[in-house]
Write a protein that holds these residues in place. Sequence first.
Motif, PDB file in Angstrom:
ATOM      1  N   VAL A  90      11.348  -2.286  77.263  1.00 54.88           N
ATOM      2  CA  VAL A  90      10.526  -2.945  78.271  1.00 54.88           C
ATOM      3  C   VAL A  90       9.093  -2.459  78.144  1.00 54.88           C
ATOM      4  O   VAL A  90       8.850  -1.271  77.904  1.00 54.88           O
ATOM      5  N   CYS A  91       8.144  -3.362  78.294  1.00 55.58           N
ATOM      6  CA  CYS A  91       6.724  -3.012  78.209  1.00 55.58           C
ATOM      7  C   CYS A  91       6.001  -3.460  79.473  1.00 55.58           C
ATOM      8  O   CYS A  91       6.439  -4.382  80.166  1.00 55.58           O
ATOM      9  N   VAL A  92       4.875  -2.809  79.720  1.00 56.90           N
ATOM     10  CA  VAL A  92       4.059  -3.133  80.885  1.00 56.90           C
ATOM     11  C   VAL A  92       2.667  -3.495  80.394  1.00 56.90           C
ATOM     12  O   VAL A  92       2.052  -2.745  79.624  1.00 56.90           O
ATOM     13  N   GLY A  93       2.170  -4.633  80.816  1.00 59.67           N
ATOM     14  CA  GLY A  93       0.863  -5.090  80.398  1.00 59.67           C
ATOM     15  C   GLY A  93      -0.225  -4.768  81.408  1.00 59.67           C
ATOM     16  O   GLY A  93       0.045  -4.621  82.605  1.00 59.67           O
ATOM     17  N   PHE A 114       7.210  -7.314  80.462  1.00 50.20           N
ATOM     18  CA  PHE A 114       7.745  -8.184  79.421  1.00 50.20           C
ATOM     19  C   PHE A 114       8.651  -7.354  78.523  1.00 50.20           C
ATOM     20  O   PHE A 114       8.676  -6.122  78.606  1.00 50.20           O
ATOM     21  N   ALA A 115       9.404  -8.017  77.675  1.00 46.05           N
ATOM     22  CA  ALA A 115      10.337  -7.325  76.781  1.00 46.05           C
ATOM     23  C   ALA A 115       9.808  -7.340  75.358  1.00 46.05           C
ATOM     24  O   ALA A 115       9.062  -8.226  74.947  1.00 46.05           O
ATOM     25  N   LYS A 116      10.202  -6.339  74.613  1.00 43.59           N
ATOM     26  CA  LYS A 116       9.947  -6.262  73.180  1.00 43.59           C
ATOM     27  C   LYS A 116      11.329  -6.178  72.528  1.00 43.59           C
ATOM     28  O   LYS A 116      12.179  -5.399  72.975  1.00 43.59           O
ATOM     29  N   HIS A 117      11.572  -6.953  71.508  1.00 43.91           N
ATOM     30  CA  HIS A 117      12.912  -6.966  70.922  1.00 43.91           C
ATOM     31  C   HIS A 117      13.191  -5.628  70.238  1.00 43.91           C
ATOM     32  O   HIS A 117      12.366  -5.130  69.464  1.00 43.91           O
ATOM     33  N   TYR A 139      -3.326  -3.420  67.501  1.00 44.88           N
ATOM     34  CA  TYR A 139      -2.681  -2.131  67.788  1.00 44.88           C
ATOM     35  C   TYR A 139      -2.729  -1.847  69.287  1.00 44.88           C
ATOM     36  O   TYR A 139      -3.612  -2.332  69.998  1.00 44.88           O
ATOM     37  N   GLU A 140      -1.806  -1.035  69.787  1.00 44.25           N
ATOM     38  CA  GLU A 140      -1.820  -0.600  71.181  1.00 44.25           C
ATOM     39  C   GLU A 140      -1.046   0.712  71.299  1.00 44.25           C
ATOM     40  O   GLU A 140       0.186   0.711  71.240  1.00 44.25           O
ATOM     41  N   VAL A 141      -1.729   1.835  71.486  1.00 44.56           N
ATOM     42  CA  VAL A 141      -1.035   3.096  71.706  1.00 44.56           C
ATOM     43  C   VAL A 141      -0.538   3.142  73.151  1.00 44.56           C
ATOM     44  O   VAL A 141      -1.249   2.748  74.078  1.00 44.56           O
ATOM     45  N   GLU A 142       0.696   3.613  73.340  1.00 48.34           N
ATOM     46  CA  GLU A 142       1.271   3.650  74.683  1.00 48.34           C
ATOM     47  C   GLU A 142       2.188   4.866  74.859  1.00 48.34           C
ATOM     48  O   GLU A 142       2.931   5.241  73.942  1.00 48.34           O
ATOM     49  N   LEU A 248      18.445   0.597  85.467  1.00 54.28           N
ATOM     50  CA  LEU A 248      17.977   1.222  84.234  1.00 54.28           C
ATOM     51  C   LEU A 248      19.094   2.110  83.703  1.00 54.28           C
ATOM     52  O   LEU A 248      19.758   2.816  84.466  1.00 54.28           O
ATOM     53  N   GLU A 249      19.296   2.083  82.395  1.00 53.86           N
ATOM     54  CA  GLU A 249      20.413   2.786  81.782  1.00 53.86           C
ATOM     55  C   GLU A 249      19.911   3.819  80.772  1.00 53.86           C
ATOM     56  O   GLU A 249      18.811   3.697  80.233  1.00 53.86           O
ATOM     57  N   PRO A 250      20.722   4.853  80.494  1.00 50.52           N
ATOM     58  CA  PRO A 250      20.353   5.815  79.458  1.00 50.52           C
ATOM     59  C   PRO A 250      20.063   5.110  78.133  1.00 50.52           C
ATOM     60  O   PRO A 250      20.814   4.232  77.713  1.00 50.52           O
ATOM     61  N   GLY A 251      18.965   5.502  77.508  1.00 51.43           N
ATOM     62  CA  GLY A 251      18.576   4.873  76.260  1.00 51.43           C
ATOM     63  C   GLY A 251      17.571   3.758  76.428  1.00 51.43           C
ATOM     64  O   GLY A 251      17.038   3.247  75.427  1.00 51.43           O
ATOM     65  N   ASP A 252      17.268   3.364  77.667  1.00 51.10           N
ATOM     66  CA  ASP A 252      16.219   2.372  77.894  1.00 51.10           C
ATOM     67  C   ASP A 252      14.858   2.990  77.585  1.00 51.10           C
ATOM     68  O   ASP A 252      14.623   4.178  77.829  1.00 51.10           O
ATOM     69  N   LEU A 253      13.958   2.159  77.079  1.00 50.44           N
ATOM     70  CA  LEU A 253      12.615   2.597  76.702  1.00 50.44           C
ATOM     71  C   LEU A 253      11.605   1.762  77.483  1.00 50.44           C
ATOM     72  O   LEU A 253      11.689   0.531  77.497  1.00 50.44           O
ATOM     73  N   ILE A 254      10.675   2.434  78.152  1.00 48.48           N
ATOM     74  CA  ILE A 254       9.639   1.751  78.933  1.00 48.48           C
ATOM     75  C   ILE A 254       8.275   2.143  78.386  1.00 48.48           C
ATOM     76  O   ILE A 254       7.848   3.295  78.529  1.00 48.48           O
TER      77      ILE A 254
END
Length: 309
Positions: A90-93, A114-117, A139-142, A248-254
């Motif tokens: 999951v990403c935040v804009g 939004f989601a990133k595959h 590019y976008e560092v996060e 939200l589950e273990p292994g989710d990435l935000i």
Amino acid sequence: MKLVSIDHSGFPAAAILRHGEDGTDELLPLHISPADSDDLVPISMRDLLDDWEHWKDELQRRVATSTPDAWVPASSRALVAAVPEPRTFVCVGLNYHDHAEETGAELPVAPIVFAKHPASVVGPDADIPLPPESDEVDYEVELAVVIGKRVHRATREDALDAVAGYTIVNDVSARDWQRRTSQWMTSKSFPGFGPVGPALVTADEFDLASGRRVQLRLNGETMQDSTTDQLIFGVADLIVHLSSVWPLEPGDLIATGTPGGVGFTREPAVFLAPGDVVEAEIEGIGTLRNTVVAAPATQQQQFETTRSA
């Protein structure tokens, strides 16, 4: 503590990373011994995160009881993505004040999600292929949050308890695709558009209270330079918001958003080109380095080239 994923004959095995007494980095690969066997079996970052309540203490014990010969030179193993198989990505804009200012956008009243595959994920030193479908790859560092505990409808008081640690994401984006629709997932999900790493730093050793420096260099030139103090919605805010919609589950990435300095806002615009070296760095985590390459030929192009030879 820093955790990494290493290539173990094609398996993304988890390991502890530390700076050795001789001044070089070293790794402690993590294994388990099945009940019906004396063989040691490598385990993955997903395995750790799925049982994080156990492992966050067990990791400390493993380090305390380890012998010097259990550690191997970090240079002897290839790193893969710190979280190679996120359950959701999951990403935040528009979540940094300086990025909102450079785009001229009004501050959001709620997180833009939004989601990133997950198929876009690659690791440190992996290539970022430029897709032939886009001429405007940015590019976008996060800063990225790694979830280690299931949480649903979190309160601000318990939101951070769900965090296992933090890592770096380069949210590579095809800006021309991003402008096509209001939904951004396709523009963010080409192969190689999700570098993650180099390490996961456990939450107990990564304090965001004082702000962390966030930088990105393109061919050695600093393009983004900010701090997490510029976040509009902090980590706890994001977990509260997201977990109000789904667990939200273990292994989710935000991925929490990018600061100012992205390529498309510059005059003239700066987009990635073959041969570019991108270094995304966050204080306390490390540097995520990737090289941009031309997209490989498709199977059809390879067939046509071979047939005409």
